[in-house]
Write an enzyme that holds these catalytic residues in place. Structure first.
Site, short mmCIF file in Angstrom:
data_model
loop_
_atom_site.label_atom_id
_atom_site.label_comp_id
_atom_site.label_asym_id
_atom_site.label_seq_id
_atom_site.Cartn_x
_atom_site.Cartn_y
_atom_site.Cartn_z
N HIS A 198 0.81 -1.23 0.00
CA HIS A 198 0.00 0.00 0.00
C HIS A 198 0.84 1.27 0.00
O HIS A 198 0.30 2.36 -0.14
CB HIS A 198 -0.92 0.00 1.22
CG HIS A 198 -1.73 -1.25 1.30
ND1 HIS A 198 -1.46 -2.27 2.17
CD2 HIS A 198 -2.79 -1.66 0.57
CE1 HIS A 198 -2.32 -3.26 1.97
NE2 HIS A 198 -3.13 -2.91 1.01
N GLU A 217 -2.96 3.23 2.09
CA GLU A 217 -2.52 3.82 0.81
C GLU A 217 -2.77 5.32 0.82
O GLU A 217 -1.93 6.12 0.37
CB GLU A 217 -3.27 3.16 -0.35
CG GLU A 217 -2.84 3.72 -1.69
CD GLU A 217 -3.71 3.24 -2.84
OE1 GLU A 217 -4.13 2.07 -2.84
OE2 GLU A 217 -3.96 4.05 -3.75
#
Ligand code: SF4
Length: 520
Positions: free
Chosen positions: A287, A339
């Site tokens: 991520h 993320e």
């Protein structure tokens, strides 16, 4: 691809157009060896179509019953009774759902046992799924240790014979532990076992009601994307090249199976870098991380291997570029997702998180003519388009990313699940609760009007979901292993013949190279 899976018997004749509910074609038949076992089960049953038949104790009587009895038609069969627990973690009253039954020479596998055990646990009963052995005589202490060493959880004297009476119909075995052997303790443990059998009877009826021949529509593509495969391979190679432990900041990908497999091989998952010892190897997850995390790792002298998906890195690069050029970046994504935190960290002063269309109205960029937008890679395509549309309306000169930020894997899996959801009564999505792209697949199916559930594995399937369901749509998020899909199909085959058809909307050939630290 079309494939038929049956629990027992041949595949011919499975009619995927109109699968017949098995239980409605005769109801539940429970076989119990002893009168007190039969009586306990009978007291727990509620459905008029459910019946209990007593077979007599021991393999000889069981064989005679199977050979000579002609039970009235039934749709599904459960063998119920007491058993000797073989392992120390079992207590009187614990239920054992057989994953297989063996008499030492022949073994019958019973798919879906984990699912049934989980349903019993949800009903508040202590249930375990495991191997059951049918023995000719009362288990003695020495036998108990030997059978436990062979991997059996419990022993009885009839099940391996009685399951044969099901022929090609669904069959399950639920045994209640009365003691650690057929000895004096059986009396004191017997009451607990009989109580559990009575309470389990209702769950057995729910299991029978869920039995039916079914069609499974497999969405394609599904399961691992190139970024997830790469991230997992990076950890595996780091373990091979550098030896355990290898530290991984956050879950390498959002899937409990993947994380647990890697943990068993020596990976140590941590939330923050201060949990990583000086000089150790640390892998950054798929991520991505913010520049602040990178500098903290450098300051600590940690040996970093970056498993950030190249498609996430692309979004980071865009954030840096837009910020450098003086733009306010509207990052469309979900607050708190790793993320998003990583991307926000690239240019925190210039980036604003936008989660919904409503958030657009409250934006106050210093220069409305210099707004750009970016997206989290795993958003719902339709919803993200709504938000970017609202942004465009408010800031007509808005800059867009050079290419779509929602990645190919997310887009393809959403299109594929939509293609199966329209023809399914139920959609099952393999994936973990913190997997953004998996959650989006559930939402996509629900928006198509089909009930959908996110499951880590087959045991998360609740029996009530299957009631009246003829066609199951099945997919897996980009972080869920393909083996989970196979496990779910196998579990469904425990309820009746399953015909599997794959509906492929596109094929994928994306591959990413590995970082130099793990290239051999
Ligand atoms: S879902 Fe997309 S962005 Fe995420 S790891 Fe897979 S390919 Fe990369």
């Amino acid at each position: 691809m079309t494939e038929t899976i049956q629990q027992t018997g041949a595949a011919e004749g499975a009619d995927t157009a109109e699968p017949e509910p098995v239980a409605s074609s005769g109801g539940l038949l429970v076989l119990a060896a002893l009168r007190i076992e039969a009586s306990a089960v009978r007291r727990g049953l509620r459905e008029a179509s459910s019946r209990v038949q007593r077979t007599g104790m021991g393999a000889t009587r069981a064989r005679k019953w199977v050979k000579e009895s002609q039970p009235s038609p039934f749709g599904a069969m459960v063998v119920m009774g007491t058993a000797a627990g073989l392992t120390d973690d079992l207590s009187p009253g614990d239920l054992v759902v057989a994953t297989e039954v063996s008499d030492g020479t022949a073994t019958v596998t019973l798919p879906g046992a984990d699912l049934l055990a989980a349903e019993l646990r949800r009903a508040g009963l202590p249930a375990h799924a495991g191997r059951l052995v049918t023995v000719p005589k009362v288990v003695k202490p020495a036998d108990r240790a030997r059978l436990a060493a062979d991997g059996y959880l419990a022993a009885d004297m009839e099940s391996a014979t009685l399951v044969g009476a099901a022929a090609d119909r669904p069959v399950a075995v639920i045994r209640a532990v009365s003691d650690a052997g057929f000895g004096p303790g059986m009396v004191s443990g017997g009451l607990a076992a009989l109580r559990s059998l009575r309470l389990a009877a209702r769950v057995a009826e729910r299991w029978a009601a869920a039995c039916a021949e079914r069609a499974v529509l497999l969405a394609g593509p599904r399961s691992f994307c190139a970024g997830v495969e790469r991230a997992i391979e990076i950890v595996e190679r780091a373990l091979d090249l550098r030896g355990a432990p290898v530290y991984v900041r956050k879950q390498i990908v959002h899937n409990t199976r993947v994380v647990s497999d890697l943990e068993q091989r020596g990976a140590v998952f941590v939330d923050e870098l201060d949990e990583v010892p000086d000089g150790a190897t640390v892998v950054f997850s798929a991520h991505g991380v913010s520049p602040a995390v990178r500098s903290a790792a450098a300051d600590r002298g940690l040996s970093v291997i970056d498993a950030t998906c190249p498609l996430v890195s692309k979004v980071h690069a865009e954030a840096r570029r837009f910020a450098r050029e003086g733009y306010t970046v509207a990052l469309i994504g979900h607050a708190g997702h790793e993320e998003v935190e990583g991307t926000l960290g690239e240019a925190p002063e210039s980036t604003v998180l936008v989660q919904t269309v409503d958030d657009v109205a409250s934006l106050s960029p210093s220069d409305p003519s210099k707004v750009a937008y970016l997206m989290q890679t795993t958003l719902a395509v339709d919803e993200a388009a709504d938000v970017s549309g609202a942004l465009r309306e408010r800031f007509p000169q808005m800059r867009a990313p050079g290419s779509d930020d929602i990645c190919y894997a997310t887009t393809n899996r959403q299109a594929a699940v939509r293609a199966v959801a329209t023809d399914a009564d139920l959609v099952l999505v393999a994936g973990s609760k913190n997997s953004s792209n998996s959650v989006r697949l559930v939402e996509r199916s629900q928006r198509a009007g089909t009930p959908a559930y996110l499951i880590d594995g087959a045991s998360d399937i609740e029996l009530s979901w299957l009631s009246g369901v003829s066609v199951v749509g099945l997919t897996a998020g980009a972080s869920a292993p393909p083996a989970v899909v196979d496990e779910i199909i196998t579990a469904l085959s425990g309820f009746g013949a399953v015909t599997v058809t794959e509906r492929i909307t596109t094929t994928e050939s994306v591959q990413f190279g590995l970082p130099r630290e793990v290239r051999r």
